[in-house]
Design an enzyme around this catalytic site. Structure first.
Site, PDB file in Angstrom:
ATOM      1  N   LEU A 198       2.743  68.739 125.610  1.00  0.00           N
ATOM      2  CA  LEU A 198       2.160  69.480 124.491  1.00  0.00           C
ATOM      3  C   LEU A 198       2.530  68.897 123.142  1.00  0.00           C
ATOM      4  O   LEU A 198       1.825  69.099 122.159  1.00  0.00           O
ATOM      5  CB  LEU A 198       2.615  70.946 124.545  1.00  0.00           C
ATOM      6  N   GLY A 199       3.656  68.205 123.071  1.00  0.00           N
ATOM      7  CA  GLY A 199       4.105  67.644 121.799  1.00  0.00           C
ATOM      8  C   GLY A 199       5.519  67.130 121.920  1.00  0.00           C
ATOM      9  O   GLY A 199       6.165  67.241 122.961  1.00  0.00           O
ATOM     10  N   VAL A 233       7.863  68.685 124.758  1.00  0.00           N
ATOM     11  CA  VAL A 233       7.496  70.007 125.245  1.00  0.00           C
ATOM     12  C   VAL A 233       6.342  69.851 126.226  1.00  0.00           C
ATOM     13  O   VAL A 233       5.381  69.128 125.961  1.00  0.00           O
ATOM     14  CB  VAL A 233       7.090  70.942 124.087  1.00  0.00           C
ATOM     15  N   ASP A 240      14.085  76.638 108.684  1.00  0.00           N
ATOM     16  CA  ASP A 240      13.024  75.644 108.905  1.00  0.00           C
ATOM     17  C   ASP A 240      11.680  76.323 109.122  1.00  0.00           C
ATOM     18  O   ASP A 240      10.943  76.014 110.057  1.00  0.00           O
ATOM     19  CB  ASP A 240      13.368  74.755 110.104  1.00  0.00           C
ATOM     20  N   LYS A 269      10.780  72.998 127.015  1.00  0.00           N
ATOM     21  CA  LYS A 269      11.278  72.141 125.944  1.00  0.00           C
ATOM     22  C   LYS A 269      12.438  71.320 126.523  1.00  0.00           C
ATOM     23  O   LYS A 269      13.471  71.877 126.908  1.00  0.00           O
ATOM     24  CB  LYS A 269      11.746  73.021 124.784  1.00  0.00           C
ATOM     25  N   GLY A 281       9.262  65.869 119.330  1.00  0.00           N
ATOM     26  CA  GLY A 281       9.912  65.792 118.038  1.00  0.00           C
ATOM     27  C   GLY A 281      11.303  65.242 118.201  1.00  0.00           C
ATOM     28  O   GLY A 281      11.631  64.609 119.214  1.00  0.00           O
ATOM     29  N   GLY A 282      12.181  65.469 117.203  1.00  0.00           N
ATOM     30  CA  GLY A 282      13.528  64.949 117.246  1.00  0.00           C
ATOM     31  C   GLY A 282      14.326  65.493 118.411  1.00  0.00           C
ATOM     32  O   GLY A 282      15.241  64.854 118.918  1.00  0.00           O
ATOM     33  N   PHE A 283      14.001  66.690 118.873  1.00  0.00           N
ATOM     34  CA  PHE A 283      14.700  67.319 119.987  1.00  0.00           C
ATOM     35  C   PHE A 283      14.334  66.650 121.303  1.00  0.00           C
ATOM     36  O   PHE A 283      15.174  66.428 122.166  1.00  0.00           O
ATOM     37  CB  PHE A 283      14.316  68.804 120.026  1.00  0.00           C
ATOM     38  N   GLY A 284      13.077  66.354 121.485  1.00  0.00           N
ATOM     39  CA  GLY A 284      12.576  65.823 122.749  1.00  0.00           C
ATOM     40  C   GLY A 284      11.108  66.169 122.886  1.00  0.00           C
ATOM     41  O   GLY A 284      10.370  66.182 121.901  1.00  0.00           O
TER      42      GLY A 284
END
Length: 799
Positions: free
Chosen positions: A487-488, A495, A606, A509, A490-493
């Site tokens: 699905l997407g 999804v 955020d 996630k 980012g910096g975390f990892g």
């Protein structure tokens, strides 16, 4: 002979087919009518429309009832057309008149009921919907020109809206006269002409029951289960005194309704598949204390005490003889006059009463929690005050009446008394405050201690409040974390979309093993969001910790994030102004819960469009708590050496100095609010050189050309004042200094004021003198983009 037999056989079949069609069709036309005892059935068989006879009655009425869901063997009728003009035999019929109206007639063509509209159509159609709504459609178009939902009898059904309008006083739910007589009874539901939206039940011309004010979730004078109300109702209070209540169930498979019974009780009835019968879930009258003003003025009604009525502290019965005989209607009077003008230690004081039904005639004013008391103390006519999230400061300037002691959480009320009537209470109050302070400090210590200790004990102990999932199960649900299900990221990892064996969809996630920043955010999100539950916060189902794998499992929201729709040229059309304002209000309610109403006091840090997820009804849910921080009960701000968040939404004091507070989230919300109004992204604003959206808004404000800011896809003259109010509130939120910004509780009140011209005048926003740098997560090359993830990642940038 043979020809006659064929003819009669054909005639018999034809009659049968006509009869069959009339009992299964969901509509009638100008050439087809419904005759007693024929019936219409809605498309999926939920409701029937036809003529019925109440028990022990010979009268016939046209009505709508639940199909195959009787109550004690009787029809569960939800709407009656000719309730005040019954038909005495089986000759009734429902047909379309020449002028396009629906009419109920008898054999003599006497009109017993009519839809009574002025719109004329050549070939109107009346259709019974599966919601229980009978609609009249014109020959052209699909918009109804009349519907039974606008003219309720005694019931309030899901997917309907109650409209209280002084010009149409009869179009409100009104009880049956008796259990077997559907004619208009003594009780009806109305809206009260108060400054705060309230409902009431009237018995004739007398006020019989009062709901208490609406706080954005519930009516505060009701003992209704809070979660049910929050999920089912929304209230719109118009400037002209009108009020609308929308009743909408999240789960369409639930069968329930509200009915005003013949004895004056508003009752929620729920169909039980197990018992095959209707069950009462809630009713407005649980005790005598629910009767309006049962105990008179300056009294408290407590249903668990005997007697149920008592005078407030500092008051005595007005008529002692009547009071002693159990006649409390004359109430109580003050023992000692208020001092009012006396200053110092002997000035008037306030008595704290907890879990109280707000007295009638509460007036809302613009005041913070800290100065609500001083506002009341400075007004000699003020008798009490209260402050409640979603409403704000409420002052009581008339006799305190219709107060009740609740056993569940409700409103704290501060009653004004003369100094002499409160002697001794001051020391008690100090003890109470001290106990609360000690308890709060202990709670904060335990949270902090538990957070540190969790790093050194087993994962079973770390996550004892949160379900743990096996990694193999999550791999199966996501098809081994297939790129197709991604699905997407980012910096975390990344999804991924997943599906459990029972068909429930989830969002998984997954912390990237290469991420050097994700572990702290993972632990932070687990520790925080597992303790938070609110309809405007994304729901965390559980987590997984196996070896180096760390995953979070969320509810899957089908409409992605707000920016996926808001900044898309085509999809943004799905967000009309009404829906955008609902999103604004929902985000506010979520923030208020984080800042003031949850077990912890949370600063999100955020807030941005990609962190606002949208459910199937486009209702907002705040997500991504990796950057969030817990605040102490009396903590106003904190500092950090690590600036984490997204430029363009960070407040000046946080971006430049590392200071964050509730007002930091308010700044982010202000940016978000202006983006929702304009449909433009703050960080990708290329229409005017060296200006971001905040600066552009400020320029238009000073040039008195602020209407140019509004997204043309939502602007209509009827919304102009509300949109202008939102713009002014947005500018107040993004002011440079935190002390100039409102807190969230004041913010909610500001969004609902009738006249934005009475709001404070905004000062120049922060970050207007140069273009704000965007993070790498934002779209480049001047293209408006959107996040493709359902649960978005936090973009982290150093200063």
């Amino acid at each position: 002979m043979h020809q006659k037999l064929v003819f009669y056989t054909f005639l018999l079949i034809s009659c049968f087919e006509i009869r069959f069609a009339s009992t299964t069709s969901d509509a009638i036309t100008s050439t087809q009518f419904l005759k007693d005892p024929e019936e219409l059935v809605s498309r999926n068989g939920n409701f029937k429309l036809g003529f019925f006879r109440p028990t022990n009655s010979t009268s016939r009425y046209l009505g709508i009832w639940y199909n195959n869901k009787p109550f004690n063997g009787q029809l569960e009728v939800v709407w009656v057309a000719n309730r005040d003009s019954p038909i005495k035999d089986l000759t009734g019929m429902l047909k379309m008149s020449d002028d396009g109206n629906l009419q109920v007639l008898d054999a003599q063509n006497k009109i017993h009921w009519s839809s009574n509209i002025s719109y004329k159509a050549n070939s109107s159609v009346a259709q019974l919907l599966d919601t229980g709504n009978l609609v009249l459609l014109p020959d052209v178009g699909n918009t109804s020109i009349w519907q039974s939902f606008d003219h309720p009898t005694d019931s309030f059904l899901p997917q309907s809206t109650l409209v209280f309008n002084q010009s149409m006083p009869d179009d409100v739910p009104q009880s049956w006269r008796s259990i077997n007589d559907p004619s208009r009874g003594q009780f009806r539901i109305v809206s009260l002409p108060r400054s705060l939206p309230e409902c009431a039940i009237m018995e004739g011309d007398n006020l019989y029951y009062r709901s208490g004010p609406w706080n954005g979730y519930v009516f505060l004078g009701s003992s209704f289960p809070r979660s049910d109300v929050a999920n089912a109702f929304s209230v719109v209070h118009g400037q002209d005194g009108t009020m609308e209540i929308l009743y909408e169930l999240v789960d369409p498979s639930i069968v329930q309704r509200f009915v005003l019974t013949y004895d004056g009780s508003l009752t929620q009835k729920h169909w039980s598949d197990s018992s095959k019968n209707w069950e009462t879930v809630w009713q407005s009258f649980g005790s005598e204390c629910d009767i309006y003003g049962k105990c008179g003025e300056f009294t408290m009604c407590n249903p668990v005490k005997a007697p149920i009525c008592e005078c407030l502290k500092g008051f005595v019965p007005k008529k002692v003889d009547e009071w002693s005989r159990g006649n409390w209607t004359n109430g109580c009077v003050r023992k000692t006059p208020l001092q009012c003008e006396v200053k110092g230690d002997k000035s008037d004081k306030f008595l704290l009463l907890r879990k109280i039904k707000v007295p009638d005639y509460a007036q809302r004013i613009l005041a913070s929690p800290d100065n609500c008391e001083s506002k009341c103390l400075g007004d000699c006519s003020c008798l009490a005050y209260s402050y409640y999230p979603g409403i704000g400061c409420m002052l009581l300037n008339v006799s305190l009446i219709d107060m009740q002691q609740f056993s569940t959480d409700s409103v704290d009320l501060f009653v004004r008394l003369a100094y002499s009537d409160l002697q001794g209470e001051g020391s008690k109050r100090k003890v109470i405050i001290a106990v609360i302070a000690i308890t709060s400090a202990a709670h904060i210590y335990l949270i902090t201690f538990a957070g540190k200790r969790s790093r050194t004990i087993s994962r079973e102990t770390q996550f004892h409040d949160l379900p743990l999932f096996e990694f193999a199960k999550l791999a199966t649900a996501t098809n081994d974390f297939s790129v197709v299900n991604k699905l997407g990221e980012g910096g975390f990892g990344s999804v991924y979309k997943g599906v459990w064996d029972d068909g429930q969809q989830i969002a998984v996630k997954r912390l990237s093993r290469a991420s050097g920043q994700g572990l702290q955010e993972f632990m932070n999100e687990v520790e925080l969001i597992s303790k938070l539950q609110h309809k405007n916060l994304v729901r965390l189902f559980g987590c997984c910790v196996e070896g180096e794998e760390k995953l979070l499992v969320y509810e899957l929201l089908p409409n992605k994030s707000l920016d996926a729709i808001l900044f898309d040229p085509e999809l943004r059309k799905l967000l009309d102004w009404h829906k955008r304002f609902e999103i604004i209000q929902g985000i506010c309610r979520g923030l208020l819960y984080l800042h003031r109403d949850s077990r912890l006091r949370i600063i999100h840090r955020d807030l941005k469009p990609s962190n606002i997820l949208l459910d199937e009804e486009l209702n907002p849910k705040i997500s991504d708590f990796g950057m969030a921080r817990i605040f102490g009960i009396k903590q106003d701000q904190a500092n950090t050496q690590r600036i984490a968040g997204t430029y363009g939404y960070m407040s000046p004091e946080y971006a430049m100095e590392g200071r964050f507070s509730e007002k930091s989230d308010v700044f982010s919300f202000g940016v978000l609010l202006l983006e929702i109004v304009s449909g433009r992204r703050n960080n990708n604003f290329h229409d005017h050189e060296s200006l971001n959206l905040l600066a552009y808004t400020w320029k238009l404000w000073n040039d008195k050309n602020i209407l140019s800011l509004i997204d043309p896809t939502v602007f209509k003259p009827c919304y102009e004042r509300q949109i202008l109010n939102c713009i002014q509130v947005g500018l107040l939120c993004v002011q440079e200094f935190p002390t100039d910004r409102p807190n969230v509780s004041t913010l909610i009140f500001m969004l609902d004021v009738d006249d934005f011209e009475n709001l404070p005048r905004p000062k120049e926003p922060g970050f207007t003198r140069s273009k704000v740098c965007s993070t790498s997560s934002e779209p480049q090359n001047g293209q408006e983009g959107y996040s493709e993830n359902y649960v978005s990642m936090t973009a982290i940038s150093g200063r």
